[in-house]
Enzyme design. Structure first.
Site, short mmCIF file in Angstrom:
data_model
loop_
_atom_site.label_atom_id
_atom_site.label_comp_id
_atom_site.label_asym_id
_atom_site.label_seq_id
_atom_site.Cartn_x
_atom_site.Cartn_y
_atom_site.Cartn_z
N ASP A 93 1.00 -1.13 -0.10
CA ASP A 93 0.07 0.01 -0.15
C ASP A 93 0.88 1.17 0.19
O ASP A 93 1.39 1.67 0.96
CB ASP A 93 -0.91 -0.14 1.41
CG ASP A 93 -1.92 -1.06 1.09
OD1 ASP A 93 -1.79 -2.01 0.77
OD2 ASP A 93 -2.85 -0.75 1.95
N LYS A 159 -6.68 3.59 -3.23
CA LYS A 159 -7.09 3.30 -1.71
C LYS A 159 -7.26 4.68 -1.30
O LYS A 159 -6.51 5.69 -1.70
CB LYS A 159 -5.89 2.70 -1.13
CG LYS A 159 -6.13 2.73 0.42
CD LYS A 159 -5.10 2.04 1.27
CE LYS A 159 -5.00 1.99 2.74
NZ LYS A 159 -3.83 1.22 3.34
N LYS A 189 -9.87 0.46 -2.24
CA LYS A 189 -9.87 0.09 -0.83
C LYS A 189 -10.43 1.37 -0.20
O LYS A 189 -9.67 2.55 -0.32
CB LYS A 189 -8.43 -0.18 -0.56
CG LYS A 189 -8.32 -0.52 0.97
CD LYS A 189 -6.89 -1.04 1.19
CE LYS A 189 -6.87 -1.15 2.83
NZ LYS A 189 -5.27 -1.86 3.15
#
Length: 224
Positions: A93, A159, A189
């Site tokens: 991430d 995300k 996400k």
């Protein structure tokens, strides 16, 4: 996903997250044990804690890169990602340079992501765009452009948030916009500020395909 998921369905979409600076090895071991008990998709930890999470075993491990500011040099982000993967992580991430996105330097955003993508070949790459900042300081096109840059650079997910910025975390509006821009080609996400089952369900119904939660048990327990 539309409607109300079961506890197991919701858990299977969760990255159980612990990214506090004061996190200890014992904390990460406990996180992994709880993740296995709850049946979540993965845990998300700092790069230095990946070996601890892997050793604890029984769950996928994601690691953050360039966290939380995104101001790291691209080569540093790439090295951090490669080190996490070498230690046993399977997902990364990464945080983009939010300032570059805000001033419209999408080429810089794209090249930053490409550097990490090259270092994380074969791994799932999620790109954190700090959506509350992009929507709050500009307009929707900045968030759209950042998501498109992530797709162009070969990311697997976009995300919403680090969960650390004072501008806030995930919102239904941001998730909807991100899903409209890159879904279903990329996953979305939602992370940051998702504290209740109602929050989680709202994000899923807005188009999220993964959730980043720190209070996972409380969210799951809140499902009716």
């Amino acid at each position: 996903m539309l409607g109300q998921p079961t506890r197991a369905q919701l858990a299977a979409l969760v990255d159980h997250t612990l990214l506090k600076p004061e996190t200890t090895r014992a904390d990460v071991a406990a996180l992994v044990a709880e993740a296995a008990e709850l049946g979540v998709y993965a845990v998300c930890v700092s790069p230095s804690m990946v070996p601890v999470a892997v050793q604890a075993g029984g769950v996928r491990v994601a690691a953050v890169t360039g966290f939380p500011s995104g101001k790291h040099v691209s080569s540093v982000k790439a090295h951090e990602a490669a080190a996490a993967l070498a230690s046993g992580a399977s997902e990364i991430d990464m945080v983009i340079d939010i300032g570059a996105a805000l001033c419209g330097d999408i080429d810089a955003v794209r090249s930053d992501i490409e550097a990490v993508r090259a270092a994380a070949a074969g791994a799932v790459l999620k790109v954190i765009v700090e959506s509350a900042v992009l929507l709050g300081q500009s307009n929707a096109h900045t968030l759209v452009d950042a998501c498109r840059a992530a797709e162009d650079a070969g990311a697997d997910f976009v995300k919403t948030s680090t969960g650390c910025h004072p501008a806030g975390g995930a919102t239904v509006r941001a998730v909807e916009l991100m899903a409209e821009t890159v879904g279903p080609r990329l996953g979305v996400k939602a992370s940051g500020g998702i504290r209740t089952a109602a929050d989680a369900v709202a994000m899923l119904n807005a188009g999220a395909t993964r959730l980043g939660l720190s209070g996972t048990r409380a969210v799951l327990d809140g499902l009716s």
